[in-house]
Design a protein around this motif. Structure first.
Motif, mmCIF file in Angstrom:
data_model
loop_
_atom_site.group_PDB
_atom_site.id
_atom_site.type_symbol
_atom_site.label_atom_id
_atom_site.label_comp_id
_atom_site.label_asym_id
_atom_site.label_seq_id
_atom_site.Cartn_x
_atom_site.Cartn_y
_atom_site.Cartn_z
ATOM 1 N N VAL A 135 -12.281 -32.698 -10.211
ATOM 2 C CA VAL A 135 -12.320 -32.528 -8.754
ATOM 3 C C VAL A 135 -13.719 -32.017 -8.404
ATOM 4 N N PRO A 136 -14.685 -32.926 -8.266
ATOM 5 C CA PRO A 136 -16.097 -32.523 -8.137
ATOM 6 C C PRO A 136 -16.536 -32.323 -6.686
ATOM 7 N N PHE A 137 -16.012 -31.256 -6.069
ATOM 8 C CA PHE A 137 -16.319 -31.048 -4.659
ATOM 9 C C PHE A 137 -16.786 -29.634 -4.333
ATOM 10 N N LEU A 138 -17.032 -28.837 -5.341
ATOM 11 C CA LEU A 138 -17.550 -27.493 -5.084
ATOM 12 C C LEU A 138 -19.041 -27.553 -4.776
ATOM 13 N N GLY A 139 -19.481 -26.637 -3.945
ATOM 14 C CA GLY A 139 -20.892 -26.607 -3.564
ATOM 15 C C GLY A 139 -21.774 -25.926 -4.585
ATOM 16 N N LYS A 140 -21.158 -25.295 -5.581
ATOM 17 C CA LYS A 140 -21.890 -24.657 -6.676
ATOM 18 C C LYS A 140 -20.970 -24.618 -7.880
ATOM 19 N N PRO A 141 -21.443 -24.216 -9.051
ATOM 20 C CA PRO A 141 -20.568 -24.167 -10.231
ATOM 21 C C PRO A 141 -19.345 -23.290 -9.992
ATOM 22 N N LEU A 142 -18.279 -23.584 -10.723
ATOM 23 C CA LEU A 142 -16.991 -22.921 -10.533
ATOM 24 C C LEU A 142 -17.121 -21.403 -10.626
ATOM 25 N N ASP A 143 -17.787 -20.913 -11.653
ATOM 26 C CA ASP A 143 -17.892 -19.462 -11.831
ATOM 27 C C ASP A 143 -18.603 -18.818 -10.647
ATOM 28 N N GLU A 144 -19.599 -19.476 -10.108
ATOM 29 C CA GLU A 144 -20.311 -18.925 -8.957
ATOM 30 C C GLU A 144 -19.438 -18.928 -7.714
ATOM 31 N N CYS A 145 -18.607 -19.956 -7.562
ATOM 32 C CA CYS A 145 -17.681 -19.995 -6.428
ATOM 33 C C CYS A 145 -16.668 -18.861 -6.521
ATOM 34 N N ILE A 146 -16.177 -18.610 -7.736
ATOM 35 C CA ILE A 146 -15.233 -17.509 -7.934
ATOM 36 C C ILE A 146 -15.906 -16.184 -7.627
ATOM 37 N N GLU A 147 -17.117 -16.031 -8.127
ATOM 38 C CA GLU A 147 -17.865 -14.787 -7.910
ATOM 39 C C GLU A 147 -18.128 -14.552 -6.426
ATOM 40 N N LYS A 216 7.077 -10.509 -3.672
ATOM 41 C CA LYS A 216 6.659 -10.533 -5.077
ATOM 42 C C LYS A 216 5.611 -11.615 -5.311
ATOM 43 N N LEU A 217 5.849 -12.778 -4.730
ATOM 44 C CA LEU A 217 4.894 -13.885 -4.899
ATOM 45 C C LEU A 217 3.559 -13.559 -4.234
ATOM 46 N N LEU A 218 3.611 -13.026 -3.013
ATOM 47 C CA LEU A 218 2.372 -12.714 -2.294
ATOM 48 C C LEU A 218 1.595 -11.614 -2.987
ATOM 49 N N GLU A 219 2.325 -10.632 -3.569
ATOM 50 C CA GLU A 219 1.645 -9.564 -4.314
ATOM 51 C C GLU A 219 0.953 -10.137 -5.545
ATOM 52 N N SER A 220 1.633 -11.047 -6.210
ATOM 53 C CA SER A 220 1.045 -11.681 -7.398
ATOM 54 C C SER A 220 -0.202 -12.473 -7.024
ATOM 55 N N ILE A 221 -0.119 -13.223 -5.923
ATOM 56 C CA ILE A 221 -1.277 -13.995 -5.454
ATOM 57 C C ILE A 221 -2.422 -13.067 -5.091
ATOM 58 N N ASP A 222 -2.091 -11.971 -4.388
ATOM 59 C CA ASP A 222 -3.127 -11.018 -3.972
ATOM 60 C C ASP A 222 -3.778 -10.369 -5.181
ATOM 61 N N ASP A 223 -2.966 -10.050 -6.188
ATOM 62 C CA ASP A 223 -3.491 -9.435 -7.409
ATOM 63 C C ASP A 223 -4.467 -10.377 -8.110
ATOM 64 N N ILE A 224 -4.114 -11.641 -8.162
ATOM 65 C CA ILE A 224 -4.997 -12.619 -8.816
ATOM 66 C C ILE A 224 -6.271 -12.827 -8.008
ATOM 67 N N ASN A 225 -6.149 -12.899 -6.694
ATOM 68 C CA ASN A 225 -7.342 -13.096 -5.860
ATOM 69 C C ASN A 225 -8.334 -11.949 -5.991
ATOM 70 N N LYS A 226 -7.834 -10.752 -6.307
ATOM 71 C CA LYS A 226 -8.721 -9.579 -6.449
ATOM 72 C C LYS A 226 -9.344 -9.491 -7.831
ATOM 73 N N ASP A 227 -8.800 -10.230 -8.767
ATOM 74 C CA ASP A 227 -9.262 -10.155 -10.162
ATOM 75 C C ASP A 227 -9.868 -11.509 -10.545
ATOM 76 N N ARG A 228 -11.194 -11.566 -10.605
ATOM 77 C CA ARG A 228 -11.873 -12.842 -10.859
ATOM 78 C C ARG A 228 -11.492 -13.432 -12.219
ATOM 79 N N LYS A 229 -11.260 -12.563 -13.205
ATOM 80 C CA LYS A 229 -10.886 -13.062 -14.531
ATOM 81 C C LYS A 229 -9.521 -13.732 -14.479
ATOM 82 N N LYS A 230 -8.568 -13.085 -13.791
ATOM 83 C CA LYS A 230 -7.241 -13.683 -13.676
ATOM 84 C C LYS A 230 -7.287 -14.994 -12.888
#
Length: 881
Positions: A135-147, A216-230
């Motif tokens: 899916v080649p549509f990011l404006g920069k490399p994946l890790d940079e987008c996550i960061e 529970k689902l929203l908390e899990s999503i929020d937890d992942i969004n706050k943790d770049r590694k996850k």
């Protein structure tokens, strides 16, 4: 079969929908058209202005109407005795979140009901793409987008999504276990799509109706969004790989249309894909809503012959079928293809070459070589640009082919890198877009083409002679121990990429770099030849009548690089070579003050770019000679595209905005009212368009009367001075066209003198062209067999005053005779039609003739005086009475 007598191309989109089309049906009928030829009407990406980015082939695009509205429209179409040819797009679909088939693949991977639907390289040689969709549509490399926090998980009525700005991709089933103690979906279950939607919807409803589950689902999503590694772990667990768009230049995980990431290709060779894709289109045909189809980009299909056989079997023997196919010089469509012909690019070339003065063209070519001494010969430039495209933009495709060659056991003892180079050399040297192998070893014309390609490749790459010899023997003799089936599989796959390579290297690059005479930098044409003789044109028309008499005769399409009348203005420069070259030298001199030197030391525009600018202004200059803000913005927008397509001083991938702006400033400054450029351009242009407009009348009449089906691009009844798309999709002022057509009828009802006085008074607006188009099309509509079945008879001329094209069409003793003076044979172009030349009538020709345009009657024996029949109007269409 419902063979059209003529077609009218319409581009349907949100601003010109079914209701708008309904409003011009009477105009189309009055023009003499018999068939509407429509751009794709299936659901496309939101706001699509062309329709080739389809998201659902099973429904009408809601932006242009509904199925019921289409049915209502067709009732009115058929009440006017019009038919409908529909453009279809079997090669690709949009890579877009509205494409639910593709989104299901992202969500369920190879267990998706549509995993087989798209041409995805599931066994990719790269470990990061193996088993995944790129899916080649990011404006920069994946890790940079996550960061940067640009990628987040979300939850909506569509389920859990991966959100990138305004785009939401579905979270893959394989990643749900990162959110939920147990994945709510069985990964190993290859359930049908409809059942999957039920299961997924049930889970979404359960979560939405259970506050504890939702929280529970929203908390899990929020937890992942706050943790770049996850978040990275979740994204890595998906069935698809989000990556930087530039990665696609070096690594490609699916077949795409040309180098457009946003268009993903289909595996149309799979019977299941063919059947599913064409279901709705076939329904439209069965309901008699459409009577014919035009197949877009047939060169993208693995096996076009088999596809067409299946299409013919599905739609039946009475369906009119044509294909978009760009034919190189002397190339013919395969004789065993079950279709009526092509969409007509080759005719565009024939007509344009006919209206190019070969002597003057030589002068312009010599001038261009002096002006831009470093420019390589055209064919060398083509090779250079094809190599550039392959190395810079299609490395991924090139690598995939090399790996496939090795995997099939075809590489032998050769070094992999050297074999990769040999494959590239062959692709670059292929003199046509592609061949259509159905078996190996190759035979006949395909064998000749392949041998020519290998000969050129060896000449250009002598260090690869051993590898190229091996490839040649593989395709033409079948090496001992090699499977002919595997060779054919590879060769057919290879051909799916030679077409895009040629298109990108030639149409989308070289045509913006080689500027000797840009009117021949055109789809279906080439500047390698500047002008053909009348005798050669006749030979081409006789072959056309014998082989593909039902191909379209196109002079402008949505894909052409400029409008049909703009092209002829530029061709007319060949009749004024000394005046033109003298003017260009003056302009270069007194426009020097408008050049700017960029921070990289480049003087903008370069001389090659400057020459392109002068030609473009002349070709597209408003017919009323008024430089409006609208025209300035149009040509500036166009020129940015020119620079980026040329890929020398700017590029789509890395725009050089400093250079672009310098060129735009240059254009603005030379188009100011007080500029010396304008003061010298306009009087020259006023003389040139007298001849160019004559060419336009000639081209219109030839298109309508020569072998083939005349196609009129939307709005082109009047002057078509547009630039390349999207400029050629500007709104058409149909009210003005309706008014002019009605006024023509009214004046004609009064008298010929009133009519021709009116036409002369409105020459600048192109009303003469509208008159020729309507009169000739209506004559053809009333006498279809003369043109669809009749013979094509070149006629000889006596005298030395005019360069005149003349031929007869004859069927069952009903005749049409064409007399079309192009230019005076004198050194200087002349508007004087007083010629002493005669058309020599063939044996058995009638003696009593009527001029369809003027109503004049001629009683002649063996000779028809050109000066007499063209006395009251520049071109003549006569019929026996």
């Amino acid at each position: 079969m419902n063979i059209p007598a003529s077609t009218y191309r319409v581009q349907l989109h949100k601003d010109f929908n079914f209701k708008k089309l309904e409003g011009i049906l009477d105009y189309i009928k009055e023009l003499g058209i018999t068939t509407i030829y429509a751009a794709p009407i299936l659901k496309a990406t939101p706001g699509s202005m062309h329709g080739y980015d389809i998201t659902d082939p099973h429904m009408i695009n809601p932006e242009i109407g509904t199925l019921d509205e289409f049915r209502a429209l067709i009732k009115k179409v058929q009440a006017l005795n019009l038919s409908w040819v529909q453009d279809i797009v079997p090669n690709h679909m949009a890579f877009h979140t509205d494409n639910f088939r593709l989104m299901d693949v992202l969500e369920r991977g190879q267990r998706s009901s549509y995993a087989h639907y798209f041409d995805i390289f599931w066994d990719h040689h790269s470990s990061r793409l193996r088993g995944k969709v790129q899916v080649p549509f990011l404006g920069k490399p994946l890790d940079e987008c996550i960061e940067a926090g640009e990628l987040r998980l979300g939850f909506s009525d569509r389920g859990v999504t991966v959100d990138y700005f305004q785009t939401s991709y579905p979270l893959s089933v394989s990643a749900y276990k990162r959110l939920w103690p147990e994945s709510p979906f069985p990964e190993g279950d290859e359930m049908p799509f409809e059942r999957w939607i039920e299961v997924k919807s049930a889970w979404i409803n359960t979560v939405n109706n259970d506050d504890n589950a939702l929280n529970k689902l929203l908390e899990s999503i929020d937890d992942i969004n706050k943790d770049r590694k996850k978040l990275k772990e979740v994204l890595d667990a998906q069935h698809y790989l989000l990556c930087h768009w530039k990665d696609s230049e070096k690594e490609m995980g699916y077949r795409r249309f040309f180098t457009v990431n946003e268009l993903i290709c289909l595996k149309m060779e799979d019977d299941r894909v063919f059947d599913e894709y064409h279901t709705f289109l076939h329904q439209l045909y069965e309901e008699d809503l459409i009577q014919g189809v035009r197949v877009d980009h047939i060169d993208g299909l693995r096996d076009p012959a088999t596809y067409l056989q299946r299409l013919r079997a599905l739609f039946g023997k009475d369906c009119y079928i044509i294909a978009e196919k760009i034919l190189e010089s002397k190339e013919q469509i395969p004789a065993d293809w079950p279709l009526e012909g092509t969409s007509g690019y080759e005719f565009l070339s024939f007509a344009s070459q006919l209206m190019t003065n070969r002597s003057g063209a030589k002068t312009l070519l010599s001038f261009y070589k002096e002006l831009v001494p470093g420019i390589p010969p055209y064919h060398e430039l083509v090779k250079k640009n094809k190599r550039m495209i392959l190395e810079k933009y299609m490395q991924g495709e090139w690598d995939n082919l090399t790996v496939m060659f090795e995997t099939l056991g075809l590489q032998g003892d050769f070094n992999k890198q050297r074999m990769r180079d040999a494959l590239g050399a062959f692709m670059i040297a292929l003199p046509v877009y592609r061949i259509y192998p159905e078996s190996v070893p190759l035979k006949g014309e395909e064998l000749k083409i392949i041998n020519e390609a290998f000969g050129k490749a060896m000449g250009d790459n002598p260090e690869l002679r051993s590898e190229l010899n091996y490839l040649q023997s593989l395709f033409t003799n079948v090496e001992a121990g090699k499977s002919s089936k595997d060779i054919l599989i590879f060769l057919q796959r290879l051909m799916q990429f030679t077409g895009p390579l040629t298109a990108k290297g030639v149409e989308d690059t070289t045509f913006y770099v080689y500027n000797a005479l840009i009117s021949h930098d055109e789809v279906g044409d080439a500047p390698s030849s500047l002008g053909i003789s009348i005798a050669e044109f006749h030979r081409k028309m006789q072959l056309r009548q014998a082989s593909t008499p039902y191909s379209l005769n196109a002079t402008a399409t949505h894909d052409t690089k400029r409008g049909e009348d703009s092209r002829l203005r530029l061709n007319a420069l060949c009749d004024f070579p000394e005046q033109w070259t003298a003017l260009v030298k003056k302009w270069i001199s007194f426009n020097q003050k408008f050049h700017k030197r960029t921070s990289k030391g480049i003087l903008a525009p370069t001389i090659n770019d400057e020459y392109f600018i002068y030609q473009s202004i002349l070709g597209g200059f408003p017919a009323d000679f008024l430089v409006t803000q609208e025209f300035l913005e149009r040509i500036q927008t166009y020129y940015v595209k020119v620079l980026r397509e040329a890929k020398i001083n700017s590029d789509w991938a890395a725009p050089n905005e400093e250079y672009e702006q310098a060129c735009l400033d240059f254009i603005r400054q030379i188009l100011t009212p007080e500029s010396e450029f304008l003061k010298t351009l306009t009087p020259f242009l006023a003389e040139l368009i007298k001849l160019a407009n004559r060419y336009s009348l000639a081209q219109s009449l030839i298109k309508i009367s020569a072998p083939g089906i005349p196609d009129t691009y939307q709005g082109a009844g009047l002057w078509d001075l547009s630039f390349v798309d999207p400029d050629n999709r500007r709104p058409v002022d149909y009210e003005t066209r309706k008014r002019y057509l009605q006024e023509i009828h009214d004046k004609e009802a009064e008298s010929n003198s009133v009519l021709f006085s009116y036409l002369e008074d409105h020459r600048l607006e192109g009303v003469e062209k509208l008159f020729v188009t309507a009169k000739a099309l209506n004559f053809r509509k009333g006498n279809p067999d003369i043109f669809s079945e009749g013979s094509y008879v070149p006629l000889q001329l006596t005298g030395k005053d005019m360069v005149t094209v003349s031929y007869a069409r004859n069927h069952n003793n009903k005749w049409a005779l064409l007399v079309i003076p192009l230019r005076a044979k004198a050194e200087q172009p002349s508007d004087d039609f007083e010629a002493n030349d005669d058309v020599v009538l063939p044996d058995g020709a009638p003696t009593l003739w009527k001029n369809v345009f003027t109503g004049d009657v001629y009683n002649v024996d063996k000779r028809l005086p050109v000066g007499e029949v063209c006395k009251n109007f520049p071109v003549a269409l006569l019929t026996n009475i």
